[in-house]
Design an enzyme around this catalytic site. Sequence first.
Site, mmCIF file in Angstrom:
data_model
loop_
_atom_site.group_PDB
_atom_site.id
_atom_site.type_symbol
_atom_site.label_atom_id
_atom_site.label_comp_id
_atom_site.label_asym_id
_atom_site.label_seq_id
_atom_site.Cartn_x
_atom_site.Cartn_y
_atom_site.Cartn_z
ATOM 1 N N SER A 1 0.791 -1.224 0.000
ATOM 2 C CA SER A 1 0.000 0.000 0.000
ATOM 3 C C SER A 1 0.829 1.282 0.000
ATOM 4 C CB SER A 1 -0.952 -0.007 1.196
ATOM 5 O OG SER A 1 -0.239 -0.188 2.394
ATOM 6 N N HIS B 1 -5.559 -3.841 -2.132
ATOM 7 C CA HIS B 1 -5.423 -2.769 -3.137
ATOM 8 C C HIS B 1 -5.498 -3.301 -4.560
ATOM 9 C CE1 HIS B 1 -4.674 0.833 -0.752
ATOM 10 N NE2 HIS B 1 -4.171 0.001 0.144
ATOM 11 N N LYS C 1 -12.332 -0.350 -0.760
ATOM 12 C CA LYS C 1 -11.504 0.519 -1.609
ATOM 13 C C LYS C 1 -12.160 0.612 -2.999
ATOM 14 C CE LYS C 1 -7.559 -0.860 1.203
ATOM 15 N NZ LYS C 1 -7.506 0.243 2.159
HETATM 16 C C1 LIG Z 1 -2.879 -3.984 2.277
HETATM 17 C C2 LIG Z 1 -4.118 -3.732 3.074
HETATM 18 N N1 LIG Z 1 -4.760 -4.768 3.652
HETATM 19 C C3 LIG Z 1 -5.876 -4.590 4.376
HETATM 20 C C4 LIG Z 1 -6.416 -3.336 4.562
HETATM 21 C C5 LIG Z 1 -7.636 -3.177 5.409
HETATM 22 O O1 LIG Z 1 -8.778 -2.999 4.599
HETATM 23 P P1 LIG Z 1 -10.056 -2.264 5.182
HETATM 24 O O2 LIG Z 1 -9.835 -0.796 5.019
HETATM 25 O O3 LIG Z 1 -11.181 -2.803 4.357
HETATM 26 O O4 LIG Z 1 -10.176 -2.629 6.614
HETATM 27 C C6 LIG Z 1 -5.799 -2.232 3.989
HETATM 28 C C7 LIG Z 1 -6.397 -0.888 4.200
HETATM 29 O O5 LIG Z 1 -5.799 0.104 4.429
HETATM 30 C C8 LIG Z 1 -4.618 -2.417 3.231
HETATM 31 O O6 LIG Z 1 -3.980 -1.389 2.676
#
Ligand SMILES: Cc1ncc(COP(=O)(O)O)c(C=O)c1O
Length: 393
Positions: free
Chosen positions: A182, A210, A241
Amino acid sequence: MRPDPLSFLTTELEALNAQGLYRHLRVLSDAQKARTTVDDREVVNLSSNNYLGLTTHPRLRERALDAITRYGVGSGSVRPIAGTLEIHLELERRLADFKETEAVVVFQSGFTANAGTVSAILTSDDVVISDELNHASIIDGCRLSRASIKVFPHKDVSAARKILTQLPASQRTILITDGVFSMDGDLGPLPDLCALAEEFGCIMMVDDAHASGVFGKNGRGTIDHFGVRGRVDIQVGTLSKAFGALGGYVAGSRALIEFLYHRARPFLFSTSHPPAVAAACIAAIDVLLEEPQHMERLWDNTRFFRAGLQSLGFNTGISDSPITPVIVGDGALAMKLSDRLFAKGVFAQGIGFPTVARGRARVRTIVTATHTRPDLQFALDVFGAVGRELGIV
Ligand SMILES: Cc1ncc(COP(=O)(O)O)c(C=O)c1O
């Protein structure tokens, strides 16, 4: 008067302030869109994960409103008691078809999907082999499981291999990577990691938060993008997202999903999605299948914007995705760049240590399908002017 037992928190906050690390929350008074109003200023928004612009898509809004009319606003219970509505099962069936797996379980968020799954399937006897830049929710899941955690340097498959060769053959292991990282926007080396998992008999898990709606056919994710279907045992995705709503899911075998129905703590002990959220997510799948133009525009915008930043002389790192970091190194400089951009109408958050390594601070940009060329050209002009003003380019 009783002394405040939480006074140590104020001390910590003062320390953050003194180091220039105290951040005020930016507040949106309009919808999550490409151009929106943040802290009373109209800005081009380069900070959201709303990749395809689905937060405001008419088909999602309509389905959410219909679900409210039919079911009301809340689900009223955790899934295993009385909180499984037909619409929750419909969403799971639709996601399983979309991901071409036997079954899917939906969680309240991507965070709870990762943390709930890892902590449910592992015990203190197990070993996790995890990329050093994996998401916090994976790390928390590993800690909750009490499994032993072996971290390998970012994308270093031979280091992961070395860890595995030092473990007894009978050891139960799980190899975990993000599909898209991310902060840098680069991709996990899925084909090589899958081969490693097969060689050593590891469980293979990919967090595709992502990548959901961004990579692969119709947005099926990096497993589809790399052609490794059938080689990843646990696929996690997010609905928060590119899907434009909220939630996370795990796709895999029927046995995995049944097990998580019985053991994943967020599934067992936290109330399920409001029906409107499930309905919006179903509509998002329809949009992904029937309106490929959103993904096409996302990638077109990504190429245009990244090329523009590079021709201005910015260091945009190693991204392969619509996440384009503008790496400046120093933490204070990244925050200053972000603040100056904001003052001129461009919203892109500064990110420093500990979210990224010391000396690798950056402003992170994410374009969406709904940015227009004038939006992106305006943002590039502002980046150029502020970059020169701060001596970055
Ligand atoms: C790589 C990654 N995994 C999991 C998540 C968590 O997702 P959520 O926002 O749906 O809780 C994020 C969110 O920032 C993320 O960037």
